[in-house]
Design a protein around this motif. Structure first.
Motif, short mmCIF file in Angstrom:
data_model
loop_
_atom_site.label_atom_id
_atom_site.label_comp_id
_atom_site.label_asym_id
_atom_site.label_seq_id
_atom_site.Cartn_x
_atom_site.Cartn_y
_atom_site.Cartn_z
N TYR A 291 0.83 -1.20 0.00
CA TYR A 291 0.00 0.00 0.00
C TYR A 291 0.87 1.26 0.00
CZ TYR A 291 -3.53 3.36 1.41
OH TYR A 291 -4.35 4.45 1.46
N ARG A 294 -1.62 -1.13 -5.59
CA ARG A 294 -2.70 -2.11 -5.65
C ARG A 294 -2.15 -3.49 -5.95
NH1 ARG A 294 -8.08 -1.54 -9.57
NH2 ARG A 294 -9.02 -3.57 -9.06
N TYR A 301 -1.32 -4.70 -11.80
CA TYR A 301 -1.43 -3.43 -11.10
C TYR A 301 -0.06 -3.11 -10.51
CZ TYR A 301 -6.43 -4.09 -11.78
OH TYR A 301 -7.65 -4.28 -12.36
N ASP A 387 -8.19 -6.43 -4.03
CA ASP A 387 -7.65 -5.60 -5.10
C ASP A 387 -7.79 -6.25 -6.47
OD1 ASP A 387 -6.89 -3.60 -3.40
OD2 ASP A 387 -4.79 -4.19 -3.31
N GLY A 427 -2.71 4.22 -6.58
CA GLY A 427 -3.36 2.99 -6.17
C GLY A 427 -4.31 2.41 -7.20
N GLN A 429 -7.32 3.22 -8.38
CA GLN A 429 -8.67 3.03 -7.84
C GLN A 429 -9.77 3.63 -8.71
OE1 GLN A 429 -9.28 1.18 -4.99
NE2 GLN A 429 -7.10 0.70 -5.20
#
Length: 468
Positions: A291, A294, A301, A387, A427, A429
């Protein structure tokens, strides 16, 4: 011209050391197995203790956006040593490409090539042919014996991907490794192969060396030294770093890297040695999370492919310098040739770019980075990693391309597209594909062009065993 300047600079460096290597710098590649981007003190971990590597980071250049060329071991190493992307070697994964339960695979994946063909001219072969004494230390994973791929010395390297595979004994002796003389019962593998590595360095006698130091550690199984594990059980962990056994193995890894660095300093060779420290892929999610990145190893990722990287070369690379240039281990082959003042083999395709201009404080041309994985890689525990978009797989067939901050994923099962801006969303997202259709079109065109240029196969055949 560049080669001449490098050789001139290297001659100066070598005269400052105790061992003259005839004007050629030594090259040390430290390629740790499954070490995550955040698993080091200099990268922000407060749980893992890595004082030797942290000190190395202060003496050279830290790369914040370095990548492995694949999300797991064998294809990353194949790309590094061949200098070529996976479609050119056929090495996409470890073992078979149809991993996981057949009922969950929509497509028939592309068949995998398990070993790097001996016909491929590796960077170690080129350096060996131009006067370098070469040694492989630790994990090879690209065939039975790295001596067929340009290494004079092989210390413990074979086709196995971890020290407990098959009949191998693990991290504690007896090792049952045919390429390592047996040690006393209870001896630790990382300690032993580092001792053997030091013996090689002492034997070079002024001849320039290339050493691929690739210890099996910190790959599973988690088999730490008990006293160190007890130490980490007493430490306060964090939400992402809290595995005492893994922490102990990271510290052992750092200690042995320190042994090599100390020898180079004491012998006067440090100033005439390019050192690159990195990892072959992202960290294993269930062992150590990365972290804000991801996912982890096996996924494309950032957590699966972004890796730590340090480069030191006194007199060329400024101490305490940093680079946010996206680079990959495909770049090592042309870099090592430039550093050695060695021409490319005639007709040799290299998919990377020399990093020497970055070492000297300059820049390299902006480019696309591409990953291609027409295969499946199963999840360790289905549904355990939130994830992952598919609970059964770390990877489903697809491709990824990055240029600048923009990163596009394409997944072949249903044509699914994801677009991220890593500058604002490291990340991954927030999928921006609907907000930036022009950027999607641009990246997708480049991705298609790359696949055509490399003859990258795309699976299209439906799997009759698939159950929706």
């Amino acid at each position: 011209m560049l080669a001449g300047l490098l050789l001139a600079g290297c001659s100066s460096n070598s005269r400052n050391g105790d061992q003259d290597t005839g004007g050629k710098p030594n090259i040390l590649l430290i390629n740790i197995d499954d070490l995550g981007w955040k698993d080091l003190g200099y990268m922000g971990s407060t749980y893992y203790e890595t004082p030797n590597i942290d000190q190395l980071a202060t003496r050279g250049m830290v790369f914040s956006e370095a990548y492995a060329s694949a999300a797991n071991c064998a294809p990353s190493r194949a790309a590094l040593f061949s200098g070529m992307s996976a479609p050119r070697t056929g090495v996409y994964t470890v073992a078979n490409s149809d991993r996981g339960d057949a009922i969950h695979r929509k497509l028939i994946p592309i068949e995998n090539t398990i070993h790097l063909a001996d016909s491929v001219v590796t960077v170690s072969e080129v350096l060996q042919q131009h006067g370098y004494r070469t040694a492989h230390v630790g994990k090879w994973h690209l065939g039975e014996d790295p001596k067929t791929q340009g290494f004079d010395i092989n210390i413990a390297g074979l086709e196995a991907g971890n020290p407990s595979a098959g009949d191998l004994g693990g991290y504690f002796a007896p090792y049952n490794n045919p390429y390592l003389e047996e040690g006393p019962e209870g001896e630790y593998l990382n300690d032993r192969i580092t001792t053997e590595a030091l013996s090689f360095l002492k034997s070079t006698e002024g001849q320039p060396f290339f050493m691929n130091y690739a210890p099996y550690i910190v790959h599973t199984p988690i088999q730490p030294k008990q006293e160190l594990e007890e130490k980490y059980k007493q430490k306060q962990g964090s939400q992402i770093h809290n595995n005492p056994g893994y922490g102990a193995m990271v510290e052992t890894m750092d200690h042995n890297v320190g042994r090599i660095l100390n020898y180079l300093k004491e012998s006067g060779q440090f100033d005439n040695t390019l050192i690159i420290f990195t990892s072959d892929n992202g960290g294993l999610y269930r062992v150590s999370m990365q972290y804000p990145l991801r996912a982890g190893k096996g996924a494309y990722y950032e957590g699966g492919i972004r890796v730590p990287m340090i480069a030191t070369w006194p007199g060329v690379i400024s101490a305490g310098s940093t680079s946010d240039e996206p680079v990959t281990n495909l770049d090592f082959y042309p870099t090592f040739l430039d550093v050695a003042g060695t021409p490319r083999p005639e007709g040799k395709i290299l998919d990377g770019t020399s990093l020497v201009p970055l070492f000297e404080g300059g820049s390299i041309e902006e480019r696309y980075l591409v990953w291609h994985f027409p295969i499946y890689l199963q999840a360790y525990e289905p549904g355990a990693n939130p994830d992952l978009p598919n609970p059964y797989f770390r990877t489903t067939p697809g491709s990824v391309i990055r240029k600048g901050p923009w990163k596009l994923h394409e997944y072949f099962e249903d044509g699914h597209i994801e677009l991220y801006n890593l500058d604002t969303d490291i990340g991954e997202q927030k999928n921006l594909k609907d907000l930036y259709p022009g950027k999607v079109d641009e990246l997708y065109r480049e991705l298609e062009n790359w696949r055509q240029q490399t003859n990258a196969p795309v699976p299209t055949q439906r799997n009759p065993e698939y159950q929706d």
